[in-house]
Design an enzyme around this catalytic site. Structure first.
Site, PDB file in Angstrom:
ATOM      1  N   CYS A 164      10.970   1.411   3.066  1.00  0.00           N
ATOM      2  CA  CYS A 164      11.874   0.589   3.871  1.00  0.00           C
ATOM      3  C   CYS A 164      13.167   0.401   3.100  1.00  0.00           C
ATOM      4  O   CYS A 164      13.148   0.266   1.876  1.00  0.00           O
ATOM      5  CB  CYS A 164      11.240  -0.779   4.156  1.00  0.00           C
ATOM      6  SG  CYS A 164      12.225  -1.830   5.259  1.00  0.00           S
ATOM      7  N   CYS A 168      13.963  -6.633   1.211  1.00  0.00           N
ATOM      8  CA  CYS A 168      13.567  -8.047   1.147  1.00  0.00           C
ATOM      9  C   CYS A 168      12.753  -8.248  -0.141  1.00  0.00           C
ATOM     10  O   CYS A 168      11.776  -7.540  -0.362  1.00  0.00           O
ATOM     11  CB  CYS A 168      12.758  -8.442   2.376  1.00  0.00           C
ATOM     12  SG  CYS A 168      13.649  -8.144   3.921  1.00  0.00           S
ATOM     13  N   CYS A 178       8.771  -8.602  -0.297  1.00  0.00           N
ATOM     14  CA  CYS A 178       7.949  -7.621   0.415  1.00  0.00           C
ATOM     15  C   CYS A 178       7.727  -6.405  -0.474  1.00  0.00           C
ATOM     16  O   CYS A 178       8.681  -5.853  -1.031  1.00  0.00           O
ATOM     17  CB  CYS A 178       8.650  -7.224   1.705  1.00  0.00           C
ATOM     18  SG  CYS A 178       7.858  -5.843   2.553  1.00  0.00           S
TER      19      CYS A 178
HETATM   20  N1  SAH Z   1      10.779  -4.684   8.848  1.00  0.00           N
HETATM   21  C1  SAH Z   1      10.101  -5.490   9.831  1.00  0.00           C
HETATM   22  C2  SAH Z   1       8.591  -5.345   9.779  1.00  0.00           C
HETATM   23  C3  SAH Z   1       8.082  -5.736   8.444  1.00  0.00           C
HETATM   24  S1  SAH Z   1       6.523  -6.430   8.116  1.00  0.00           S
HETATM   25  C4  SAH Z   1      10.458  -6.943   9.603  1.00  0.00           C
HETATM   26  O1  SAH Z   1      10.954  -7.276   8.552  1.00  0.00           O
HETATM   27  O2  SAH Z   1      10.250  -7.737  10.514  1.00  0.00           O
HETATM   28  C5  SAH Z   1       6.183  -7.741   9.156  1.00  0.00           C
HETATM   29  C6  SAH Z   1       6.389  -9.137   8.581  1.00  0.00           C
HETATM   30  O3  SAH Z   1       5.733  -9.338   7.319  1.00  0.00           O
HETATM   31  C7  SAH Z   1       7.852  -9.455   8.368  1.00  0.00           C
HETATM   32  O4  SAH Z   1       8.118 -10.718   8.932  1.00  0.00           O
HETATM   33  C8  SAH Z   1       7.955  -9.505   6.868  1.00  0.00           C
HETATM   34  O5  SAH Z   1       9.042 -10.282   6.446  1.00  0.00           O
HETATM   35  C9  SAH Z   1       6.613 -10.072   6.485  1.00  0.00           C
HETATM   36  N2  SAH Z   1       6.248  -9.894   5.070  1.00  0.00           N
HETATM   37  C10 SAH Z   1       6.606  -8.897   4.236  1.00  0.00           C
HETATM   38  N3  SAH Z   1       6.103  -9.072   3.016  1.00  0.00           N
HETATM   39  C11 SAH Z   1       5.401 -10.225   3.067  1.00  0.00           C
HETATM   40  C12 SAH Z   1       4.635 -10.956   2.102  1.00  0.00           C
HETATM   41  N4  SAH Z   1       4.518 -10.526   0.860  1.00  0.00           N
HETATM   42  N5  SAH Z   1       4.032 -12.092   2.505  1.00  0.00           N
HETATM   43  C13 SAH Z   1       4.159 -12.530   3.793  1.00  0.00           C
HETATM   44  N6  SAH Z   1       4.863 -11.891   4.732  1.00  0.00           N
HETATM   45  C14 SAH Z   1       5.487 -10.744   4.381  1.00  0.00           C
END
Ligand code: SAH
Length: 377
Positions: free
Chosen positions: A136, A140, A143
């Site tokens: 990706c 973020c 993540c």
């Molecule tokens: N790129 C998309 C899909 C990603 S995953 C997006 O950002 O929406 C789906 C969700 O999981 C997103 O809301 C993301 O911010 C969240 N996420 C990612 N890593 C995480 C973590 N370590 N703990 C909790 N939520 C997480």
């Protein structure tokens, strides 16, 4: 502060050079609509109705082995399967937890990229969480997928095939205590779906077209989760699809969101919420606001109140996600009492709020961690 990721100038443009250079997989029938498959079959010197037969095996019967396609002449089957059903996903590992109700699949793609999908069975439905990109580019910091950067966009068929494959697992009755038919798909695996816009929209159309053209899911049972690429959200609203939009907000103020979701440096909280309310207005679908609860980072009562003020009276639902700490991360999940107070304040503001269950934690839930672990090993 994290640096700004490379943002596509149009929803269709690939992000960064890597995505442009990376090799896409061989063509597969799920890349094409039924008319496209018929034209291709004709080009291959076969009667066009063979496209429907093949499609019915793949989408209708969830069969991909040419030996089982006995309504096709043996020589034709092999040749057509080679041309239209190349293997896209090579299973590396499958893991189960929650007594078999949660299953995670790690796949190796033709170029060696790793992606993952998760199947979650409930008494009334089966949901699969699928990936739209290998890696990706959104960066973020909480993540796991975001840490590794983008390898490439998945093809339409690579996206669809994750759901079709797991629909086959569900149909085999492998998911204890759940119905045998896949009903829901969420784009919450690896990748930013709206940064691979055209292929993701084509994949949604395939998932929702009735068999033999597609998998026959209801549009209302599809959720597209995004960091908030505003032009792409606006374009999605024009597609005439009734899919649910999930917006990964994670902070109600620009100062913090600039850090947690770096794309906020390009499209601010007010702009992204504006696009979300337009989406809700156009589709009549409630927008799901995703908010990972991160201890002492975004979980203060004043932030709950600010979020409540932003969302009150809107067609929105808040989905709080207890942070799933990634290896080496300086962040942790909020304590339960803090989480409860956050929920209480949102509800007091009239905002519908739930806390997401933490399915699949033992097998590194859908946050890119299994693929990350495989790369590390
Ligand atoms: N790129 C998309 C899909 C990603 S995953 C997006 O950002 O929406 C789906 C969700 O999981 C997103 O809301 C993301 O911010 C969240 N996420 C990612 N890593 C995480 C973590 N370590 N703990 C909790 N939520 C997480």
């Amino acid at each position: 502060m994290t640096s700004l990721p490379v943002i596509p100038t149009s929803p269709d443009a690939p992000i960064g050079g890597a995505a442009r250079r990376a090799a896409m997989p061989p063509r597969h029938l799920a890349d094409l609509d039924l008319a496209g498959r018929q034209a291709l079959v004709a080009e291959l010197g076969e009667p066009a109705f063979r496209a429907k037969q093949l499609s019915n095996h793949y989408f209708g019967r969830l069969v991909r082995d040419p030996e089982q396609m006995t309504d096709l002449p043996a020589a034709t089957r092999a040749r057509l399967a080679e041309q239209l059903l190349p293997r896209l996903l090579n299973p590396v590992r499958e893991m189960a937890c929650d007594d078999g109700a949660t299953r995670k699949a790690l796949w190796r793609l033709h170029d060696g990229s790793l992606v993952e999908s998760v199947l979650m069975g409930y008494p009334d439905r089966i949901t699969v969480c699928i990936s739209s990109q290998a890696g990706c580019g959104m960066a973020c910091p909480f993540c796991a997928t975001g840490q590794a950067g983008l390898t490439r966009n998945l093809s339409t068929a690579e996206i669809v095939d994750q759901a079709v494959y797991l629909a086959g697992v569900a149909a085999s009755g492998a998911v204890a205590g759940a119905p045998p038919r896949l009903s829901h798909v969420v784009f919450m695996g690896m990748g930013e779906p709206l940064a691979n816009y055209a292929r993701v929209v084509a994949a949604i159309r395939r998932l929702c077209a009735p068999a033999p053209e597609g998998l026959g899911l209801s549009q209302r049972h599809i959720t597209v989760s995004t960091v908030g690429l505003v032009p792409a959200i606006r374009r999605l609203a024009d597609e005439d699809l009734s899919v649910t939009l999930a917006l990964s907000l994670h902070a109600p103020d620009d100062d913090l969101r600039d850090e947690l979701v770096p794309v906020n440096q390009r499209w601010k909280v007010a702009e992204v919420l504006d696009a979300a309310w337009d989406y809700a207005g156009r589709t009549g679908r409630r927008v799901s606001i995703e908010y990972a609860m991160i201890r002492d980072v975004n979980d203060q009562p004043w932030r709950a109140d600010l979020l409540g003020r932003l969302l009150a009276g809107r067609l929105a639902h808040v989905n709080l996600i207890p942070l799933n700490p990634t290896p080496g991360s300086r962040w942790d999940a909020s304590p339960k009492p803090v989480e409860r107070e956050f929920v209480r304040r949102l509800r007091e503001a009239g905002v519908s709020t739930t806390v997401r269950d933490t399915r699949g934690r033992e097998i590194d839930g859908a946050c890119g961690q299994l693929a990350a672990a495989e790369v590390a090993s």
